[in-house]
Motif scaffolding. Structure first.
Motif, short mmCIF file in Angstrom:
data_model
loop_
_atom_site.label_atom_id
_atom_site.label_comp_id
_atom_site.label_asym_id
_atom_site.label_seq_id
_atom_site.Cartn_x
_atom_site.Cartn_y
_atom_site.Cartn_z
N ILE A 91 0.86 -1.18 0.00
CA ILE A 91 0.00 0.00 0.00
C ILE A 91 0.89 1.23 0.00
O ILE A 91 1.79 1.36 0.84
N ASN A 92 0.65 2.11 -0.96
CA ASN A 92 1.29 3.41 -1.02
C ASN A 92 0.43 4.36 -0.20
O ASN A 92 -0.64 4.80 -0.67
N TYR A 93 0.87 4.65 1.02
CA TYR A 93 0.09 5.52 1.90
C TYR A 93 0.71 6.91 1.89
O TYR A 93 1.81 7.11 2.39
N GLN A 94 0.01 7.86 1.32
CA GLN A 94 0.56 9.20 1.13
C GLN A 94 1.06 9.79 2.44
O GLN A 94 0.38 9.72 3.48
N GLY A 95 2.24 10.42 2.39
CA GLY A 95 2.84 10.99 3.58
C GLY A 95 2.18 12.25 4.08
O GLY A 95 2.62 12.82 5.10
N ASP A 96 1.12 12.70 3.38
CA ASP A 96 0.40 13.89 3.84
C ASP A 96 -1.03 13.57 4.25
O ASP A 96 -1.87 14.46 4.35
N ILE A 105 -7.37 -0.34 5.53
CA ILE A 105 -6.11 -0.99 5.15
C ILE A 105 -6.35 -2.47 4.86
O ILE A 105 -5.89 -3.01 3.84
N LYS A 106 -7.09 -3.14 5.73
CA LYS A 106 -7.38 -4.56 5.52
C LYS A 106 -8.17 -4.78 4.25
O LYS A 106 -7.92 -5.74 3.50
N ARG A 107 -9.14 -3.93 3.98
CA ARG A 107 -9.97 -4.06 2.77
C ARG A 107 -9.13 -3.86 1.50
O ARG A 107 -9.34 -4.55 0.50
N LEU A 108 -8.21 -2.92 1.55
CA LEU A 108 -7.35 -2.69 0.38
C LEU A 108 -6.49 -3.91 0.08
O LEU A 108 -6.38 -4.34 -1.07
N PHE A 109 -5.87 -4.46 1.11
CA PHE A 109 -5.06 -5.67 0.89
C PHE A 109 -5.91 -6.83 0.39
O PHE A 109 -5.51 -7.58 -0.49
N LYS A 110 -7.10 -6.97 0.94
CA LYS A 110 -8.01 -8.04 0.54
C LYS A 110 -8.38 -7.91 -0.93
O LYS A 110 -8.47 -8.91 -1.66
N ALA A 111 -8.59 -6.68 -1.39
CA ALA A 111 -8.99 -6.46 -2.79
C ALA A 111 -7.94 -6.93 -3.77
O ALA A 111 -8.25 -7.28 -4.92
N LEU A 112 -6.67 -6.96 -3.35
CA LEU A 112 -5.60 -7.38 -4.24
C LEU A 112 -5.65 -8.87 -4.56
O LEU A 112 -4.93 -9.34 -5.44
N GLU A 113 -6.48 -9.61 -3.87
CA GLU A 113 -6.66 -11.02 -4.21
C GLU A 113 -7.37 -11.16 -5.56
O GLU A 113 -7.21 -12.18 -6.25
N ASP A 114 -8.15 -10.14 -5.94
CA ASP A 114 -8.94 -10.21 -7.17
C ASP A 114 -8.59 -9.14 -8.20
O ASP A 114 -8.94 -9.29 -9.38
N PHE A 115 -7.92 -8.07 -7.76
CA PHE A 115 -7.61 -6.97 -8.66
C PHE A 115 -6.14 -6.57 -8.54
O PHE A 115 -5.55 -6.69 -7.46
N PRO A 116 -5.56 -6.06 -9.61
CA PRO A 116 -4.13 -5.70 -9.57
C PRO A 116 -3.86 -4.43 -8.77
O PRO A 116 -2.76 -4.24 -8.24
N VAL A 117 -4.86 -3.55 -8.69
CA VAL A 117 -4.72 -2.26 -7.99
C VAL A 117 -6.04 -1.96 -7.28
O VAL A 117 -7.11 -2.30 -7.79
N ALA A 118 -5.95 -1.33 -6.13
CA ALA A 118 -7.16 -0.91 -5.41
C ALA A 118 -6.92 0.45 -4.78
O ALA A 118 -5.78 0.83 -4.49
N THR A 119 -8.00 1.19 -4.59
CA THR A 119 -7.92 2.51 -3.98
C THR A 119 -9.22 2.80 -3.25
O THR A 119 -10.11 1.94 -3.19
N TYR A 170 -3.23 3.95 -2.45
CA TYR A 170 -3.27 2.88 -3.45
C TYR A 170 -2.68 1.58 -2.91
O TYR A 170 -1.67 1.59 -2.20
N ALA A 171 -3.32 0.48 -3.27
CA ALA A 171 -2.77 -0.84 -3.00
C ALA A 171 -2.39 -1.47 -4.35
O ALA A 171 -3.15 -1.40 -5.31
#
Length: 242
Positions: A91-96, A105-119, A170-171
């Motif tokens: 996950i690219n977590y913006q520094g601002d 955060i958990k949902r974003l990582f979970k989405a990567l099981e089915d998609f190449p990118v998530a936001t 972005y994940a």
């Protein structure tokens, strides 16, 4: 499977001088971000070009990777930090972005099981006509059709869904991130100054997860005031919502 949150933070900024070191309430902005990400229980890496930024979090359990100042974007900084790391999902977590929510955060990582990118995106009418606020429209499967600084979609009728404000977190599957940052800028990306359009122009699907949580990045002095008020409210009454 190894997954990690990477926080890109460059000292130089155009609208707010030395933005990561800007004091918000009682500590630097970047410390709010790092502490929030650590509370999710995930592994965290800080990708920065500045020892001063690194020093603000040296007492925390975060790995620091120094990146070249000339890298053009946060995504490039994240890719550089992971170039030699054995990582599957990032996950690219913006520094601002000082607001961090474990469930998102958990949902974003979970989405990567089915998609190449998530936001992420949230319903927000306040910034619909503000070009500094990015809007997104989605397909029936919840993937992005388009991102724009323009007011999309045109609201001829009332909608319970739109407008949706994009939250720039972005994940990625690691291999997708590395490929993405190796491509040149796309035509739409240059027109809108939105790097996520590079992915859409290449035909990649971006899963958009809707959230009711409050997000507000820091780019200006006005943002500092808004975010400070929100954080003070939370600190004074931890049981209230953001």
């Amino acid at each position: 499977m190894r997954r990690v949150i990477v926080i890109p933070a460059r000292l130089s900024s155009t609208r707010l001088k030395e933005k990561p070191l800007t004091i918000i309430v009682d500590k630097p902005l970047i410390r709010w971000v790092v502490e929030g990400c650590l509370k999710t229980g995930e592994e965290v890496i800080l990708a920065t070009d500045s020892e001063r930024i690194a020093d603000t979090v040296k007492d925390l359990n975060v790995k620091v990777v120094y990146t070249p100042s000339e890298l053009p974007s946060g995504s490039d900084r994240v890719a550089y930090a992971l170039r030699d790391e054995r990582v599957d999902h990032v996950i690219n977590y913006q520094g601002d972005e000082p607001f961090v929510y474990t469930e998102d955060i958990k949902r974003l990582f979970k989405a990567l099981e089915d998609f190449p990118v998530a936001t992420l995106a949230c319903r927000d009418t306040e910034f619909y006509k503000d070009p500094a606020s990015v809007k997104v429209v989605i397909a029936e499967d919840g993937t992005a059709l388009y991102f724009s600084r323009s007011s999309i979609p045109f609201m001829k009728l009332h909608s319970d869904l739109y407008p949706l404000k994009h939250v720039g977190i972005y994940a990625f599957r690691k291999e997708v991130l590395l490929e993405f940052t190796s491509w040149g800028q796309g035509h739409l990306e240059r027109l809108e100054s939105l790097e996520q359009l590079r992915l859409l122009e290449k035909g990649l699907k971006i899963k958009v997860l809707l959230t009711d949580n409050y997000y507000h990045g820091v780019d200006t002095e006005d943002d500092v005031k808004v975010v400070s008020e929100r954080l003070l409210k939370k600190l004074s009454n931890p049981t209230t919502n953001w």
